[in-house]
Design an enzyme around this catalytic site. Structure first.
Site, PDB file in Angstrom:
ATOM      1  N   LYS A  14       0.613  -1.301  -0.099  1.00  0.00           N
ATOM      2  CA  LYS A  14       0.016  -0.056  -0.073  1.00  0.00           C
ATOM      3  C   LYS A  14       0.716   1.267   0.011  1.00  0.00           C
ATOM      4  O   LYS A  14       0.442   2.150  -0.875  1.00  0.00           O
ATOM      5  CB  LYS A  14      -0.801  -0.043   1.299  1.00  0.00           C
ATOM      6  CG  LYS A  14      -1.823  -1.181   1.236  1.00  0.00           C
ATOM      7  CD  LYS A  14      -3.030  -1.022   2.273  1.00  0.00           C
ATOM      8  CE  LYS A  14      -2.350  -1.174   3.809  1.00  0.00           C
ATOM      9  NZ  LYS A  14      -1.743  -2.426   3.831  1.00  0.00           N
ATOM     10  N   ARG A  89     -10.253   0.658   8.711  1.00  0.00           N
ATOM     11  CA  ARG A  89     -10.010  -0.820   8.799  1.00  0.00           C
ATOM     12  C   ARG A  89     -11.248  -1.397   9.607  1.00  0.00           C
ATOM     13  O   ARG A  89     -11.194  -2.466   9.880  1.00  0.00           O
ATOM     14  CB  ARG A  89      -8.734  -0.701   9.886  1.00  0.00           C
ATOM     15  CG  ARG A  89      -7.436  -0.366   9.252  1.00  0.00           C
ATOM     16  CD  ARG A  89      -6.366  -0.764  10.080  1.00  0.00           C
ATOM     17  NE  ARG A  89      -5.163  -0.254   9.221  1.00  0.00           N
ATOM     18  CZ  ARG A  89      -3.867  -0.862   9.511  1.00  0.00           C
ATOM     19  NH1 ARG A  89      -3.728  -1.579  10.890  1.00  0.00           N
ATOM     20  NH2 ARG A  89      -2.948  -0.410   9.076  1.00  0.00           N
ATOM     21  N   ARG A 128      11.302  -5.973   4.700  1.00  0.00           N
ATOM     22  CA  ARG A 128      10.976  -4.643   5.324  1.00  0.00           C
ATOM     23  C   ARG A 128      11.648  -4.410   6.681  1.00  0.00           C
ATOM     24  O   ARG A 128      12.118  -3.412   6.896  1.00  0.00           O
ATOM     25  CB  ARG A 128       9.661  -4.198   5.193  1.00  0.00           C
ATOM     26  CG  ARG A 128       9.447  -2.686   5.370  1.00  0.00           C
ATOM     27  CD  ARG A 128       7.901  -2.190   5.120  1.00  0.00           C
ATOM     28  NE  ARG A 128       7.211  -2.726   6.118  1.00  0.00           N
ATOM     29  CZ  ARG A 128       5.832  -2.450   6.122  1.00  0.00           C
ATOM     30  NH1 ARG A 128       5.384  -1.969   5.013  1.00  0.00           N
ATOM     31  NH2 ARG A 128       5.040  -2.955   7.088  1.00  0.00           N
ATOM     32  N   ARG A 134      11.243  -0.544  12.228  1.00  0.00           N
ATOM     33  CA  ARG A 134       9.728  -1.223  12.282  1.00  0.00           C
ATOM     34  C   ARG A 134       9.851  -2.518  13.221  1.00  0.00           C
ATOM     35  O   ARG A 134      10.094  -3.358  12.509  1.00  0.00           O
ATOM     36  CB  ARG A 134       8.984  -1.310  11.486  1.00  0.00           C
ATOM     37  CG  ARG A 134       8.701   0.198  10.886  1.00  0.00           C
ATOM     38  CD  ARG A 134       7.471   0.143   9.811  1.00  0.00           C
ATOM     39  NE  ARG A 134       6.043  -0.613  10.201  1.00  0.00           N
ATOM     40  CZ  ARG A 134       5.209  -0.602   9.616  1.00  0.00           C
ATOM     41  NH1 ARG A 134       5.111   0.013   8.618  1.00  0.00           N
ATOM     42  NH2 ARG A 134       4.134  -1.121  10.115  1.00  0.00           N
ATOM     43  N   ARG A 146      -0.934  -9.854  12.764  1.00  0.00           N
ATOM     44  CA  ARG A 146      -1.130  -8.540  11.985  1.00  0.00           C
ATOM     45  C   ARG A 146      -2.075  -8.953  10.898  1.00  0.00           C
ATOM     46  O   ARG A 146      -3.234  -8.351  10.647  1.00  0.00           O
ATOM     47  CB  ARG A 146       0.026  -7.684  11.728  1.00  0.00           C
ATOM     48  CG  ARG A 146       0.465  -6.954  12.837  1.00  0.00           C
ATOM     49  CD  ARG A 146       1.797  -6.405  12.401  1.00  0.00           C
ATOM     50  NE  ARG A 146       1.806  -5.295  11.392  1.00  0.00           N
ATOM     51  CZ  ARG A 146       2.885  -5.140  10.407  1.00  0.00           C
ATOM     52  NH1 ARG A 146       3.852  -5.611  10.625  1.00  0.00           N
ATOM     53  NH2 ARG A 146       2.563  -4.216   9.427  1.00  0.00           N
TER      54      ARG A 146
END
Length: 193
Positions: A14, A89, A128, A134, A146
């Site tokens: 995204k 969401r 990532r 993160r 998640r």
């Protein structure tokens, strides 16, 4: 005004695709993830509270997120449109977003959902996590949670936009530019309707 909800599980791309869509269509990016991360980094009261949920791979409460989005809409009144990344969401958030937008004389144009295979999501997030700070992208258990949370809670938002005939799926596997072309084609086709 072109207002797009870009949807998909964590790791669907995204953020990457939002950047490309923003450049092409001159949209204002509204990423709840970016907004929340900035609040956490700045250690605002909201950020400290949000971090408790994010660290467990859970969703930040609706009231908090809706308040952030309302402020962002007010701060960017003279734009060609918005791309909502990571929001709404929940069905409640989608209803609240519609109310907010209606009060400003605008609405969601289209919701595009990036569809990516489960193993590819995990792989992308772990990669990532190696490149970023993160912490939620480094632990497979948190990543799996998640994705599970997304599938259980946020997938119902698709039904909300399907009922308005604003929902379209986009194949999210392959090269970044190939996925981008699919998104642009979807926007073009939708605007013909």
């Amino acid at each position: 005004m072109l207002n797009i909800v870009l949807f998909g599980p964590p790791g669907a791309g995204k953020g990457t695709q939002s950047e490309k869509l923003i450049a092409k269509y001159k949209l204002q990016h509204l990423s709840t993830g970016d907004i929340l991360r900035a609040a956490i980094q700045n250690q605002t009261p909201l950020g400290i509270e949000a971090k408790k949920f994010i660290d467990k791979g859970e969703l930040v409460p609706d009231e908090t997120v809706i308040g952030l989005i309302a402020k962002e809409l007010d701060d960017h009144k003279d734009v060609k449109g918005f791309i909502f990344d990571g929001f709404p969401r929940t069905t409640h958030q989608a209803q609240e977003l519609d109310k907010m937008l209606t009060s400003k004389g605008i609405s969601i144009t289209l919701m595009m959902a990036l569809e990516v295979e489960h193993q590819e999501l995990v792989k992308r997030l772990l990669n990532r996590g190696q490149l970023s700070a993160r912490s939620d992208d480094r632990n497979v258990d948190i990543i799996e949670n998640r994705i599970k949370v997304y599938n259980e809670y946020t997938q119902v938002v698709a039904d909300y936009y399907k009922a308005q005939d604003k929902y379209r799926t986009v194949h999210g596997m392959g090269k970044i530019d190939e996925i981008f072309e699919r998104l642009c084609h979807t926007i073009k086709e939708f605007q013909k309707d």
